[in-house]
Every structure is written in C-alpha cells, then in structure tokens.
Design a protein around this motif. Structure first.
Motif, PDB file in Angstrom:
ATOM      1  N   GLU A  21      12.681  13.385   7.294  1.00 47.80           N
ATOM      2  CA  GLU A  21      11.325  13.591   7.821  1.00 47.80           C
ATOM      3  C   GLU A  21      10.356  12.521   7.324  1.00 47.80           C
ATOM      4  O   GLU A  21       9.464  12.083   8.052  1.00 47.80           O
ATOM      5  N   VAL A  22      10.534  12.103   6.066  1.00 41.03           N
ATOM      6  CA  VAL A  22       9.672  11.044   5.522  1.00 41.03           C
ATOM      7  C   VAL A  22       9.881   9.750   6.300  1.00 41.03           C
ATOM      8  O   VAL A  22       8.919   9.083   6.717  1.00 41.03           O
ATOM      9  N   VAL A  23      11.161   9.387   6.501  1.00 41.37           N
ATOM     10  CA  VAL A  23      11.461   8.159   7.236  1.00 41.37           C
ATOM     11  C   VAL A  23      11.008   8.291   8.687  1.00 41.37           C
ATOM     12  O   VAL A  23      10.524   7.323   9.287  1.00 41.37           O
ATOM     13  N   ARG A  24      11.137   9.496   9.253  1.00 40.09           N
ATOM     14  CA  ARG A  24      10.664   9.713  10.613  1.00 40.09           C
ATOM     15  C   ARG A  24       9.157   9.428  10.706  1.00 40.09           C
ATOM     16  O   ARG A  24       8.672   8.827  11.661  1.00 40.09           O
ATOM     17  N   GLY A  25       8.419   9.893   9.686  1.00 40.80           N
ATOM     18  CA  GLY A  25       6.977   9.661   9.665  1.00 40.80           C
ATOM     19  C   GLY A  25       6.631   8.188   9.570  1.00 40.80           C
ATOM     20  O   GLY A  25       5.728   7.697  10.249  1.00 40.80           O
ATOM     21  N   LEU A  26       7.370   7.458   8.718  1.00 43.48           N
ATOM     22  CA  LEU A  26       7.135   6.020   8.595  1.00 43.48           C
ATOM     23  C   LEU A  26       7.491   5.299   9.891  1.00 43.48           C
ATOM     24  O   LEU A  26       6.768   4.405  10.340  1.00 43.48           O
ATOM     25  N   ALA A  27       8.616   5.686  10.487  1.00 49.41           N
ATOM     26  CA  ALA A  27       9.031   5.056  11.741  1.00 49.41           C
ATOM     27  C   ALA A  27       8.047   5.366  12.862  1.00 49.41           C
ATOM     28  O   ALA A  27       7.816   4.538  13.749  1.00 49.41           O
ATOM     29  N   ALA A  28       7.448   6.574  12.807  1.00 51.16           N
ATOM     30  CA  ALA A  28       6.505   6.966  13.866  1.00 51.16           C
ATOM     31  C   ALA A  28       5.293   6.044  13.897  1.00 51.16           C
ATOM     32  O   ALA A  28       4.740   5.770  14.963  1.00 51.16           O
ATOM     33  N   ARG A  29       4.882   5.557  12.712  1.00 50.25           N
ATOM     34  CA  ARG A  29       3.750   4.623  12.686  1.00 50.25           C
ATOM     35  C   ARG A  29       4.081   3.364  13.476  1.00 50.25           C
ATOM     36  O   ARG A  29       3.281   2.866  14.265  1.00 50.25           O
ATOM     37  N   PHE A  84      12.873  -0.856  13.780  1.00 52.20           N
ATOM     38  CA  PHE A  84      14.275  -0.626  14.118  1.00 52.20           C
ATOM     39  C   PHE A  84      15.059  -0.194  12.887  1.00 52.20           C
ATOM     40  O   PHE A  84      15.907   0.689  12.957  1.00 52.20           O
ATOM     41  N   VAL A  85      14.797  -0.833  11.761  1.00 52.55           N
ATOM     42  CA  VAL A  85      15.502  -0.488  10.529  1.00 52.55           C
ATOM     43  C   VAL A  85      15.131   0.925  10.090  1.00 52.55           C
ATOM     44  O   VAL A  85      15.992   1.707   9.659  1.00 52.55           O
ATOM     45  N   LEU A  86      13.854   1.282  10.190  1.00 53.07           N
ATOM     46  CA  LEU A  86      13.441   2.633   9.830  1.00 53.07           C
ATOM     47  C   LEU A  86      14.087   3.672  10.752  1.00 53.07           C
ATOM     48  O   LEU A  86      14.465   4.764  10.307  1.00 53.07           O
ATOM     49  N   ALA A  87      14.198   3.339  12.036  1.00 55.53           N
ATOM     50  CA  ALA A  87      14.853   4.263  12.967  1.00 55.53           C
ATOM     51  C   ALA A  87      16.320   4.448  12.603  1.00 55.53           C
ATOM     52  O   ALA A  87      16.857   5.566  12.665  1.00 55.53           O
ATOM     53  N   ALA A 130      20.579   7.674   9.661  1.00 53.80           N
ATOM     54  CA  ALA A 130      21.504   7.755   8.533  1.00 53.80           C
ATOM     55  C   ALA A 130      21.214   8.981   7.671  1.00 53.80           C
ATOM     56  O   ALA A 130      22.131   9.677   7.217  1.00 53.80           O
ATOM     57  N   GLU A 131      19.940   9.257   7.418  1.00 57.29           N
ATOM     58  CA  GLU A 131      19.579  10.433   6.620  1.00 57.29           C
ATOM     59  C   GLU A 131      19.993  11.722   7.336  1.00 57.29           C
ATOM     60  O   GLU A 131      20.369  12.708   6.696  1.00 57.29           O
ATOM     61  N   ALA A 132      19.924  11.717   8.677  1.00 54.49           N
ATOM     62  CA  ALA A 132      20.276  12.913   9.443  1.00 54.49           C
ATOM     63  C   ALA A 132      21.773  13.204   9.370  1.00 54.49           C
ATOM     64  O   ALA A 132      22.191  14.344   9.624  1.00 54.49           O
ATOM     65  N   ARG A 133      22.586  12.194   9.034  1.00 52.02           N
ATOM     66  CA  ARG A 133      24.041  12.388   8.980  1.00 52.02           C
ATOM     67  C   ARG A 133      24.535  12.710   7.579  1.00 52.02           C
ATOM     68  O   ARG A 133      25.734  12.619   7.312  1.00 52.02           O
ATOM     69  N   GLY A 190       0.799  -1.218   0.000  1.00 49.18           N
ATOM     70  CA  GLY A 190       0.000   0.000   0.000  1.00 49.18           C
ATOM     71  C   GLY A 190       0.828   1.262   0.000  1.00 49.18           C
ATOM     72  O   GLY A 190       1.866   1.370  -0.680  1.00 49.18           O
ATOM     73  N   GLU A 191       0.395   2.233   0.777  1.00 51.34           N
ATOM     74  CA  GLU A 191       1.006   3.554   0.783  1.00 51.34           C
ATOM     75  C   GLU A 191       2.457   3.516   1.247  1.00 51.34           C
ATOM     76  O   GLU A 191       3.316   4.187   0.666  1.00 51.34           O
ATOM     77  N   GLU A 192       2.766   2.733   2.269  1.00 52.46           N
ATOM     78  CA  GLU A 192       4.137   2.675   2.767  1.00 52.46           C
ATOM     79  C   GLU A 192       5.082   2.153   1.685  1.00 52.46           C
ATOM     80  O   GLU A 192       6.197   2.653   1.545  1.00 52.46           O
TER      81      GLU A 192
END
Length: 365
Positions: free
Chosen positions: A122-130, A89-92, A97-100, A37-39
């Motif tokens: 921010e996109v990965v943060r949103g996915l990880a937040a779910r 965990f992988v998304l976190a 990694a994106e922040a660095r 789906g969307e993810e």
C-alpha cells in the motif's frame, strides 16, 4: 525439548528469503537516492523494514547463512532499473513484487512480517500513485494514440489489401490513414483536454470572492448561500457564514472561500491529472503516427501480397503486446494478461476488416 533440526530444503528457502530481503532493501535505497524530501524518507523506512525481515531469517539460519545468494531475478531486474531510472515504472513493479509476498503461506515467517508486506504494497502503491497522477494526462493520450494507430491502420491496410488492389495503392491508403488519423487524434485530444480543464476551472471558487466579505449584509447573509450551494445544510451554512464574517476584522485579506469546500470539492491536483491540451495533442499525434506506421512498413520496403500482410500483422502484434504490458505494469496489474487482452482486441478488429476485404474483392472480381 530441543527444536527439530531444519531440513536442507528449509535452509535453502530461508537463504533465498534472506537474499531477497537484502535485494529489496537495496532497491528501496536506490530509489531513495533519486528522491528527496518525504518520498526519500518513506523509501528509506521501507528499506529499514526489509532489514528487520532480513534479521529474522539470519536468526533462523544461525551459522547456516552460508555464502551470499543472489536475489530473485525479478528483484535484481528491479534493482537495475531503480539504479538507472527510479521512475514510476519501477515503483509499479515494486508494488507488484510486494503483492506476491509468500510470507502469509509460510509457517516460518511471522504474522508481523506478512502484515508488513501487505502494508508495504500500500505504501508503494501510494508513492506510485503520485507518479501516475503526474503522468495520467499525457500518458492516457499516448496509450490511446499508439493503440488506435496500430489497430485502425492495420485494419485499414488488411481490409484494402485483401481486395487484391496493387501494393502501391495499399501503401498510399495506409499513409493517408496515418496522416488523417494522427491529425484527427491530435485535434480531438486537444479539444477534449481543454474542455475538461475549462469545466474544472469553472467549478473552482473565484480567488477574488473574499474581497466582498467586508461589505456583506450580515442580516441578509448571502455568504450562507455560497455554502448551501456547495452542499451544506441551511443551519450549517448560516453558522459557518457568521463565523467567517466574524473573522473579517482580524484578517480580511487572508480569508478564502475555497478553504471550506463541500463534498464536490475541486482539488488543484485534478488539473494536473488532466494534463495540458497541447501536450496531449502532440502525444496523440506522435504516438498515433508511430503506431500507424508499423502496418505500412512492409509496403514501404516493396513487399506485397500475403507476405506483406503477415509481416504487418506480426509487427503490430508485437507492438500491441508491448503497449498492453506497459499499461499492466503502470496499473500494478499482471502485464501478460493486459498484453494478451490488447493483442486479442487488436487482432479481432483487424480480422473483421480483412474478411470484409476478401468479400468485397471476390464480389468485384
């Protein structure tokens, strides 16, 4: 004027960037293969964006691309985890990694690429937040449980052991502390979570409230009181109530007072984030017991004295470092800093009780 020939150091840096972009795109594709789906669409779009960055470095390198390099170690580890787990965990880790990203400080990267990396974070943060939201209730109980078990039972074992009592007495004291603490944590977590869910449910509008709409007195307009109680001004509440009542003849059964909540809106996701009382209680019991068992292990295997105290402290220290690092990874924070903080707090509490045990032991002798 012909552009300056790139130096060997620049070429190596560009080649490494190229390898890193290829590895990161592969990570997102691997994660997408475990989603739907969307993810899945979002992760594939991120992989496509990394492909654009790869094209930039290919263009700069031209015929100097050379043999394929391997991505950074952290990216390869991330890819390994993504192929096998694909968890939060992988998304976190991907968020960290994106922040660095080094592109903001690199003159050879475009401003658009640096901005992309910020947005990717921010996109990965949103996915990880779910995933974090789905984990938060049980995970909170698990982390608190294991940490409390480690620290409280280490402090108990060290404090009692420092008094000089026999090793068997220390062992049974530690086992009693394990059982009492695990039962207390499980019961307390169950009551806490159940109470929180009941408070949330009490604040959720009744699904049967819409059945009263056809029978309301429009002049008295008590429906407006509902909206005023939820934060609307008198004028807004009155206008909204009249609008709702005008719709009654069209679709009485489809109206739901909950569809226009005020600022204190209670979302159903909050119930999910809290978790269930039973799962939280079981997690607390099991994780407290597993943490509290470590300080007792040396005594279970017949050790005593300073050797048992040192080994128990080392085992608990390693476990505290592990739990701190896991919390850091899931929160997107530096895992080493969280691990050291957890270790310091745990050892400080245990050291205080150990010193008190020495003092009591000296006074009793």
């Amino acid at each position: 004027m012909t552009p300056a020939e790139p130096t060997a150091a620049e070429i190596r840096r560009w080649q490494q960037y190229l390898a890193d972009e290829q590895a990161e795109a592969a990570v997102y594709r691997d994660l997408a293969s475990r989603r739907s789906g969307e993810e899945r669409e979002i992760l594939l779009a991120l992989a496509e964006a990394e492909g654009r960055h790869e094209a930039h470095w290919r263009e700069l390198l031209g015929d100097r691309v050379g043999t394929a390099r391997r991505g950074a170690v952290r990216t390869r580890v991330l890819g390994f985890l993504a192929r096998r787990f694909g968890s939060v965990f992988v998304l976190a880790l991907a968020q960290s990694a994106e922040a660095r990203s080094p592109y903001e400080a690199d003159v050879d990267a475009t401003d658009a690429m640096a901005a992309d990396e910020r947005i990717h974070e921010e996109v990965v943060r949103g996915l990880a937040a779910r995933g974090r939201k789905r984990l938060s209730g049980t995970f909170r109980a698990a982390v608190f449980g294991v940490n409390d078990g480690l620290v409280s039972n280490l402090a108990l074992v060290l404090g009692v052991g420092a008094t000089g009592i026999p090793a068997t007495a220390v062992l049974f004291t530690g086992l009693a502390g394990l059982l009492a603490g695990a039962l207390s944590m499980g019961a307390g977590e169950y009551v806490s979570v159940r109470s929180q869910r009941e408070l949330l449910e009490a604040s959720t509008p009744s699904p049967q409230a819409h059945t009263a709409l056809p029978h309301l007195d429009l002049e008295a307009n008590e429906l407006a009181l509902v909206y005023r109680a939820r934060g609307m001004s008198p004028a807004e509440a009155h206008a909204h109530a009249e609008d709702m009542l005008r719709q009654v003849n069209v679709a009485t059964g489809a109206l739901d007072l909950a569809e226009n909540r005020a600022a204190d809106d209670i979302d159903a996701d909050e119930h999910e984030a809290v978790g269930t009382g039973l799962s939280a209680a079981i997690s607390s019991f099991c994780f407290f017991a597993s943490g509290a068992l470590l300080p007792v292990l040396p005594y279970l295997f017949g050790m005593s004295g300073a050797a048992a105290i040192i080994l128990a402290s080392v085992l608990v220290g390693l476990a505290l470092l592990a739990t701190g690092a896991i919390v850091g990874l899931l929160s997107g924070a530096p895992p080493l800093r969280r691990a050291l903080r957890q270790l310091f707090i745990g050892y400080a509490a245990a050291a205080i009780t150990y010193v008190l045990g020495l003092l009591f032991g000296a006074s009793l002798s």
